[in-house]
Design an enzyme around this catalytic site. Structure first.
Site, PDB file in Angstrom:
ATOM      1  N   ASP A  86       0.806  -1.233   0.000  1.00 26.48           N
ATOM      2  CA  ASP A  86       0.000   0.000   0.000  1.00 26.48           C
ATOM      3  C   ASP A  86       0.833   1.275   0.000  1.00 26.48           C
ATOM      4  O   ASP A  86       0.372   2.316   0.466  1.00 26.48           O
ATOM      5  CB  ASP A  86      -0.939   0.083   1.225  1.00 26.48           C
ATOM      6  CG  ASP A  86      -2.106  -0.882   1.159  1.00 26.48           C
ATOM      7  OD1 ASP A  86      -2.238  -1.604   0.157  1.00 26.48           O
ATOM      8  OD2 ASP A  86      -2.897  -0.900   2.130  1.00 26.48           O
ATOM      9  N   CYS A 143      -4.322  -5.436  -2.981  1.00 26.11           N
ATOM     10  CA  CYS A 143      -3.137  -6.275  -2.732  1.00 26.11           C
ATOM     11  C   CYS A 143      -3.117  -7.578  -3.516  1.00 26.11           C
ATOM     12  O   CYS A 143      -2.205  -7.836  -4.292  1.00 26.11           O
ATOM     13  CB  CYS A 143      -3.030  -6.624  -1.252  1.00 26.11           C
ATOM     14  SG  CYS A 143      -3.122  -5.225  -0.144  1.00 26.11           S
ATOM     15  N   ASP A 149       2.636  -2.934  -3.857  1.00 24.26           N
ATOM     16  CA  ASP A 149       1.595  -3.700  -4.564  1.00 24.26           C
ATOM     17  C   ASP A 149       0.479  -2.820  -5.113  1.00 24.26           C
ATOM     18  O   ASP A 149      -0.155  -3.158  -6.114  1.00 24.26           O
ATOM     19  CB  ASP A 149       1.027  -4.838  -3.683  1.00 24.26           C
ATOM     20  CG  ASP A 149       0.492  -4.341  -2.360  1.00 24.26           C
ATOM     21  OD1 ASP A 149       0.566  -3.130  -2.065  1.00 24.26           O
ATOM     22  OD2 ASP A 149      -0.026  -5.182  -1.592  1.00 24.26           O
ATOM     23  N   ASN A 150       0.223  -1.702  -4.462  1.00 27.95           N
ATOM     24  CA  ASN A 150      -0.743  -0.720  -4.977  1.00 27.95           C
ATOM     25  C   ASN A 150      -0.512   0.579  -4.232  1.00 27.95           C
ATOM     26  O   ASN A 150       0.203   0.601  -3.228  1.00 27.95           O
ATOM     27  CB  ASN A 150      -2.204  -1.189  -4.807  1.00 27.95           C
ATOM     28  CG  ASN A 150      -2.524  -1.671  -3.412  1.00 27.95           C
ATOM     29  OD1 ASN A 150      -2.612  -2.873  -3.167  1.00 27.95           O
ATOM     30  ND2 ASN A 150      -2.673  -0.750  -2.473  1.00 27.95           N
TER      31      ASN A 150
END
Ligand SMILES: *[C@@H]1O[C@H](CO)[C@@H](O)[C@H](O)[C@H]1NC(C)=O
Ligand SMILES: *[C@@H]1O[C@H](CO)[C@@H](O)[C@H](O)[C@H]1NC(C)=O
Ligand SMILES: *[C@@H]1O[C@H](CO)[C@@H](O)[C@H](O)[C@H]1NC(C)=O
Ligand SMILES: *[C@@H]1O[C@H](CO)[C@@H](O)[C@H](O)[C@H]1NC(C)=O
Ligand SMILES: *[C@@H]1O[C@H](CO)[C@@H](O)[C@H](O)[C@H]1NC(C)=O
Length: 609
Positions: free
Chosen positions: A54, A89, A335-336
């Site tokens: 994140d 995720c 992941d994001n």
């Protein structure tokens, strides 16, 4: 299948794209950079992959990690137009480790039935993902930290994750419990680390695996996936069926830092007017206690990242001591992304905004320019192909991406688009997250398909939601600004949120209103919609060069080419991206037309007009 479509009294020959052979236009496949690693031609390079959880680019987190700045940004290349394709995720990680868009993994959520580790296994990827391929290619592979969601103390052995010589995974439901994590090593039983900070634990484990890897004969791939700066999750809230996420918990030595720092007040931060589409447009403006909490949340993330900063420093030092640093690529990403307060949103991801889809990407290693900023559009789908390229392994035909330009004069195919897709629920985080129906922290129908397009003279985001809301943003407003977070989506200027594009327009009003590359919005949207239609169901090379699906025998390779007047009618007659209903997963029946029309014979369309 040949279709005859009557449009405005004209008969146009078109053919279903499904029959068009997938192009072989990528003759100039990316050259391996291996030849550049001259120091030890007999031994392929090592790869150290660090993936945070994140971590945003848009909220400027990378300005607060001086050691990563020193070791990776200054000693390597910063890919400043790097995107994830699904801002959540588990789907994002499965896409990353398989090189496929989420619509080709069908791992679209964090939990079954649409996602999570069980879905990854069910889809056969446990035998068919990056570490397995790397082992086959002669690499020793190690992993510690979070792999996927719903990888739990109950299911970790049914089956065990394949492909790693050594592994020590964070286990749900304790993955995000900063002070009470559980890790599961090799094939052993899970072990609780109650009372120890998860970043200290993973640092020990990562250095241990790096030592093992350095001892081996073969080149290595070591992946380290710390949980910071993800929210803290109390496992007891999961047991009660309500995942409650709060600000991340930093190491004690970092808890006092950044006391005056606040979420950057970009124009999209808690705006006076509602913004976005679908459910986002209905959000109420946040009050002062919510804003204060968001600033606290933001600081907590920056503090939690300090442990990762030190982790990277330790790994680089260990590589340096071993003499292997110069034969090792270090890749750092997340992941994001993450939003906090933009568009009135509570902390979270799952949206298509710049804050959610843009993530940091740094690569250093043999031949990679130091202190360089790469502008090319790159995505997480490109990372598995990139690692193949670095390792000198020929690309797989089921890769939906292509190796990214890590070295100068990189000969690979490039793309100007990012395929952004999402299914299911939006998730709110923090203490003010219960804004869904009945006080839920989730909001349904967060299903959308989007294309992010960056080319010469345009910087666009076009999106179609499952309720058939449409969005088009011109993100070029601040193109000339240097600050990365200002560069990103300062206002999300909505060009025309309510534009109905279902009706073909008559030629007389086609060039009215604002222009893009000299063409009307309608003409631009016609192209973007057709492009999105290709991308939302693309596979392999059609994901990399979608224009070739539309124009197999023409030289359209970009939006600019496609905007040529001769293609107006062709784009006007295309089926439109639309949804029949909102579903929580990738249910094709809900997703409207699947195939575009394609101009098969290289006919110049202006002869028909
Ligand atoms: C790592 O695993 C692969 C595949 O099982 C094996 O061939 C290789 O020898 C292992 N490496 C080490 C150092 O044990
Ligand atoms: C920590 O996790 C263990 C399970 O691994 C659990 O039994 C224990 O109650 C947890 N402690 C706290 C304080 O939540
Ligand atoms: C702000 O809104 C939250 C959530 O609705 C509420 O709990 C809080 O009391 C409000 N604070 C102020 C200062 O109005
Ligand atoms: C979500 O979408 C479904 C199916 O399209 C619809 O029935 C439902 O009313 C929608 N829910 C909300 C909260 O909009
Ligand atoms: C994706 O998985 C879901 C859940 O198993 C299933 O309903 C759906 O049909 C799958 N989609 C495709 C395109 O296979």
């Amino acid at each position: 299948m040949k279709l005859l479509t009557a449009v405005a009294g004209l008969v146009v020959a078109v053919e279903s794209a499904a029959l068009a052979p997938l192009g072989s236009q990528f003759q100039n496949a990316p050259q391996s950079v291996l030849s550049l690693g001259e120091s030890n031609p007999s031994k392929p390079p090592n790869i150290l992959f660090v993936i945070t959880d994140d971590q945003d680019l848009g909220l400027d987190s990378i300005s607060y990690t001086p050691l990563i700045e020193k070791h990776l940004r200054q000693k390597g290349t910063f890919f400043r137009n790097h995107f994830v394709t699904t801002a959540l995720c588990c789907p994002s990680r499965v896409s990353l480790w398989t090189g496929r868009q989420a619509h080709n993994t069908n791992v679209t959520d964090v939990n079954p039935p649409y996602g999570g580790y069980p879905k990854f296994v069910e889809r056969g990827f446990n035998d068919n993902f990056l570490p397995v391929w790397l082992q086959e290619a002669g690499y020793d592979t190690y992993y510690t930290g979070k792999l996927f969601n719903a990888h739990t103390v109950e299911n970790y052995h049914s089956p065990h994750v394949n492909g790693f010589n050594g592994s020590d995974f964070l286990m749900d439901p304790y993955t995000y419990s900063y002070m009470n994590s559980t890790y599961q090593r090799h094939k052993e039983a899970p072990v609780s680390y109650e009372g120890r900070h998860t970043t200290d634990v993973i640092t020990e484990k990562a250095l241990g695996f790096l030592d093992d890897a350095l001892d081996g004969e073969r080149p290595f791939f070591v992946a380290v996936a710390p949980v910071a700066p993800h929210s803290n999750v109390d496992p007891r809230s999961i047991e009660k069926g309500k995942v409650f996420m709060t600000a991340p918990i930093p190491l004690e030595r970092h808890a006092h830092l950044f006391q005056d720092v606040k979420v950057p007040r970009t124009p999209n931060f808690n705006p006076d007017e509602p913004s976005g589409a679908s459910w986002i447009r209905n959000l109420p403006q946040q009050n002062q206690s919510q804003i204060d909490y968001n600033d606290h949340f933001y600081r907590s993330r920056l503090r939690a990242l300090q442990g990762v900063d030190e982790l990277v420093d330790s790994l680089v030092s260990r590589l340096e001591e071993s003499g292997q640093l110069d034969n090792t690529y270090i890749i750092y990403t997340s992941d994001n992304g993450f939003h906090i307060g933009q568009h009135r949103l509570p902390p979270g991801k799952t949206c298509g905004f710049e804050e959610d889809i843009r993530v940091p990407l740094f690569i250093r290693g043999p031949g990679v320019p130091e202190g360089y900023v790469q502008e090319s559009v790159t995505t997480h789908i490109d990372l598995a192909p990139t690692i193949f390229n670095l390792a000198g392994i020929p690309p797989r035909s089921d890769f939906d991406g292509t190796a990214i330009p890590v070295v100068p004069n990189f000969g690979g195919a490039r793309h100007e688009h990012v395929t952004v897709e999402f299914w299911g629920r939006a998730v709110m985080e923090g203490i003010h997250s219960e804004i869904g129906p009945g006080g839920s922290t989730m909001i349904a129908n967060n299903t959308y398909k989007s294309v992010r397009l960056l080319g010469e003279g345009y910087n666009l985001y076009y999106s179609v939601w499952c309720n058939n809301d449409h969005e088009l943003y011109d993100l070029s407003v601040s193109h000339h600004m240097e600050d990365i977070y200002v560069f990103i989506c300062p206002a999300n200027k909505l060009l025309d949120g309510s534009l109905s594009i279902a009706q073909p327009v008559s030629p007389s009003n086609q060039e009215d209103g604002p222009l893009l590359l000299g063409r009307s919005l309608t003409q631009t949207i016609n192209r973007l919609d057709a492009l999105l239609l290709v991308l939302k169901s693309c596979q392999g090379v059609t994901c990399i060069d979608p224009w070739n699906v539309l124009h197999p025998e023409e030289s359209v390779r970009s939006l600019r080419d496609a905007l040529s007047k001769e293609h107006d009618l062709f784009y006007q007659v295309q089926p439109r991206v639309s949804f029949d209903w909102c579903d929580a997963g990738y249910v094709i029946e809900a997703e409207g037309p699947q195939e575009p029309l394609t101009s098969r014979y290289g006919v110049s369309w202006d002869v028909w007009v």
